[in-house]
Write a protein that holds these residues in place. Structure first.
Motif, PDB file in Angstrom:
ATOM      1  N   MET A   1      43.199  24.634  43.119  1.00  7.66           N
ATOM      2  CA  MET A   1      41.918  25.062  44.257  1.00  7.66           C
ATOM      3  C   MET A   1      40.638  25.060  43.518  1.00  7.66           C
ATOM      4  SD  MET A   1      41.723  28.269  46.910  1.00  7.66           S
ATOM      5  CE  MET A   1      42.842  27.653  48.029  1.00  7.66           C
ATOM      6  N   THR A   2      39.776  24.052  43.934  1.00  6.24           N
ATOM      7  CA  THR A   2      38.457  23.935  43.559  1.00  6.24           C
ATOM      8  C   THR A   2      37.864  24.877  44.333  1.00  6.24           C
ATOM      9  OG1 THR A   2      37.821  22.164  45.174  1.00  6.24           O
ATOM     10  CG2 THR A   2      39.087  21.486  43.151  1.00  6.24           C
ATOM     11  N   ALA A   3      36.467  24.844  43.730  1.00  8.40           N
ATOM     12  CA  ALA A   3      35.402  25.837  44.340  1.00  8.40           C
ATOM     13  C   ALA A   3      35.049  25.314  45.760  1.00  8.40           C
ATOM     14  CB  ALA A   3      33.997  25.729  43.459  1.00  8.40           C
ATOM     15  N   GLY A   4      35.054  24.073  45.999  1.00  7.59           N
ATOM     16  CA  GLY A   4      34.871  23.408  47.227  1.00  7.59           C
ATOM     17  C   GLY A   4      35.807  23.762  48.271  1.00  7.59           C
ATOM     18  N   THR A   5      36.936  24.057  47.962  1.00 10.29           N
ATOM     19  CA  THR A   5      38.158  24.428  48.917  1.00 10.29           C
ATOM     20  C   THR A   5      38.092  26.031  48.948  1.00 10.29           C
ATOM     21  OG1 THR A   5      39.720  24.444  47.051  1.00 10.29           O
ATOM     22  CG2 THR A   5      39.776  22.506  48.535  1.00 10.29           C
ATOM     23  N   LEU A   6      37.577  26.590  48.029  1.00 14.38           N
ATOM     24  CA  LEU A   6      37.516  28.252  48.258  1.00 14.38           C
ATOM     25  C   LEU A   6      36.433  28.517  49.254  1.00 14.38           C
ATOM     26  CD1 LEU A   6      37.678  29.300  44.396  1.00 14.38           C
ATOM     27  CD2 LEU A   6      39.252  29.955  46.490  1.00 14.38           C
ATOM     28  N   VAL A   7      35.393  27.952  49.356  1.00 13.70           N
ATOM     29  CA  VAL A   7      34.106  28.473  50.085  1.00 13.70           C
ATOM     30  C   VAL A   7      34.674  28.496  51.439  1.00 13.70           C
ATOM     31  CG1 VAL A   7      31.942  27.579  50.885  1.00 13.70           C
ATOM     32  CG2 VAL A   7      32.261  27.395  48.608  1.00 13.70           C
TER      33      VAL A   7
ATOM     34  N   ASP B   1      46.327  31.314  46.136  1.00  9.72           N
ATOM     35  CA  ASP B   1      45.479  30.397  45.298  1.00  9.72           C
ATOM     36  C   ASP B   1      44.034  30.883  45.131  1.00  9.72           C
ATOM     37  OD1 ASP B   1      47.658  28.446  44.978  1.00  9.72           O
ATOM     38  OD2 ASP B   1      46.867  27.318  46.358  1.00  9.72           O
ATOM     39  N   ALA B   2      43.694  31.516  46.129  1.00  5.22           N
ATOM     40  CA  ALA B   2      42.368  32.166  46.092  1.00  5.22           C
ATOM     41  C   ALA B   2      42.491  33.371  45.224  1.00  5.22           C
ATOM     42  CB  ALA B   2      41.771  32.387  47.568  1.00  5.22           C
TER      43      ALA B   2
ATOM     44  N   LEU C   1      39.879  33.660  41.913  1.00  6.80           N
ATOM     45  CA  LEU C   1      39.255  34.846  41.822  1.00  6.80           C
ATOM     46  C   LEU C   1      39.559  35.771  40.195  1.00  6.80           C
ATOM     47  CD1 LEU C   1      38.722  36.634  45.109  1.00  6.80           C
ATOM     48  CD2 LEU C   1      37.102  35.473  43.656  1.00  6.80           C
ATOM     49  N   ASP C   2      40.804  35.688  40.058  1.00  6.31           N
ATOM     50  CA  ASP C   2      41.403  36.233  38.724  1.00  6.31           C
ATOM     51  C   ASP C   2      40.783  35.668  37.546  1.00  6.31           C
ATOM     52  OD1 ASP C   2      42.743  38.400  39.718  1.00  6.31           O
ATOM     53  OD2 ASP C   2      44.738  37.370  39.545  1.00  6.31           O
ATOM     54  N   ALA C   3      40.686  34.114  37.396  1.00  4.63           N
ATOM     55  CA  ALA C   3      40.244  33.396  36.445  1.00  4.63           C
ATOM     56  C   ALA C   3      38.647  33.640  36.265  1.00  4.63           C
ATOM     57  CB  ALA C   3      40.550  31.960  36.902  1.00  4.63           C
ATOM     58  N   ILE C   4      37.930  33.643  37.411  1.00  4.43           N
ATOM     59  CA  ILE C   4      36.563  33.882  37.345  1.00  4.43           C
ATOM     60  C   ILE C   4      36.222  35.394  36.579  1.00  4.43           C
ATOM     61  CG2 ILE C   4      34.337  34.398  38.575  1.00  4.43           C
ATOM     62  CD1 ILE C   4      35.574  32.391  40.666  1.00  4.43           C
ATOM     63  N   GLY C   5      37.332  36.368  36.963  1.00  7.17           N
ATOM     64  CA  GLY C   5      36.962  37.472  36.410  1.00  7.17           C
ATOM     65  C   GLY C   5      37.251  37.499  35.021  1.00  7.17           C
ATOM     66  N   ALA C   6      38.152  36.910  34.447  1.00  9.01           N
ATOM     67  CA  ALA C   6      38.544  36.887  33.344  1.00  9.01           C
ATOM     68  C   ALA C   6      37.524  36.305  32.577  1.00  9.01           C
ATOM     69  CB  ALA C   6      39.835  36.204  33.064  1.00  9.01           C
ATOM     70  N   GLU C   7      36.945  35.361  32.884  1.00  6.65           N
ATOM     71  CA  GLU C   7      35.686  34.565  32.146  1.00  6.65           C
ATOM     72  C   GLU C   7      34.845  35.357  32.140  1.00  6.65           C
ATOM     73  OE1 GLU C   7      33.647  31.918  30.159  1.00  6.65           O
ATOM     74  OE2 GLU C   7      35.749  31.731  30.355  1.00  6.65           O
ATOM     75  N   TRP C   8      34.515  36.250  33.138  1.00  9.12           N
ATOM     76  CA  TRP C   8      33.226  37.380  33.056  1.00  9.12           C
ATOM     77  C   TRP C   8      33.681  38.274  31.820  1.00  9.12           C
ATOM     78  CZ3 TRP C   8      28.322  37.034  33.860  1.00  9.12           C
ATOM     79  CH2 TRP C   8      28.059  36.278  34.833  1.00  9.12           C
ATOM     80  N   ASP C   9      34.937  38.861  32.074  1.00  8.29           N
ATOM     81  CA  ASP C   9      35.271  39.916  30.769  1.00  8.29           C
ATOM     82  C   ASP C   9      35.000  39.319  29.633  1.00  8.29           C
ATOM     83  OD1 ASP C   9      35.865  41.695  32.908  1.00  8.29           O
ATOM     84  OD2 ASP C   9      38.242  41.237  33.074  1.00  8.29           O
ATOM     85  N   ARG C  10      35.607  38.147  29.275  1.00 12.83           N
ATOM     86  CA  ARG C  10      35.186  37.365  28.079  1.00 12.83           C
ATOM     87  C   ARG C  10      33.934  37.037  27.603  1.00 12.83           C
ATOM     88  NH1 ARG C  10      33.801  33.151  25.824  1.00 12.83           N
ATOM     89  NH2 ARG C  10      33.411  31.856  27.496  1.00 12.83           N
TER      90      ARG C  10
END
Length: 105
Positions: free
Chosen positions: A1-7, A79-80, A84-93
């Motif tokens: 799922m891309t950012a474009g489909t998440l919006v 998928d959403a 979000l989990d991937a975004i959260g993990a990147e911020w944690d890193r």
């Protein structure tokens, strides 16, 4: 799922009534009339909200006799959530890296 489909998905979920409809459908399939009986919204408004949820792939409809019943499609929500989990993990890193730098000063 891309950012474009998440919006569009998050825009649909950003409405309190649509969130309530989705939560009610999470308890089981229901018609627009049944949802209108459970929520403080007219059947006509429920139909409009269901159309939005269906457009972004969060619900689907099925004709059962004379009634149209709606159900939640968990794949789109999953998928959403993964995105979000991937975004959260990147911020944690990133925050951990900033902490290491700050502690090293």
């Amino acid at each position: 799922m891309t950012a474009g489909t998440l919006v569009p998905v998050f825009a649909a979920l950003g409405d309190e009534t649509r969130w309530s409809i989705l939560a009610a459908l999470g308890e089981g399939d229901a018609s627009a009339s049944a949802l209108a009986g459970r929520l403080p919204v007219t059947r006509q408004a429920i139909m409009k909200h269901l159309a939005v949820l269906q457009e972004v792939g969060l619900v689907e409809s099925e004709r059962v006799g004379r009634e149209v019943r709606y159900r939640v499609l968990g794949a789109q929500l999953s998928d959403a959530a993964r995105r979000l989990d991937a975004i959260g993990a990147e911020w944690d890193r990133r925050l951990a890296a900033i902490k290491r730098i700050a502690e090293g000063l």
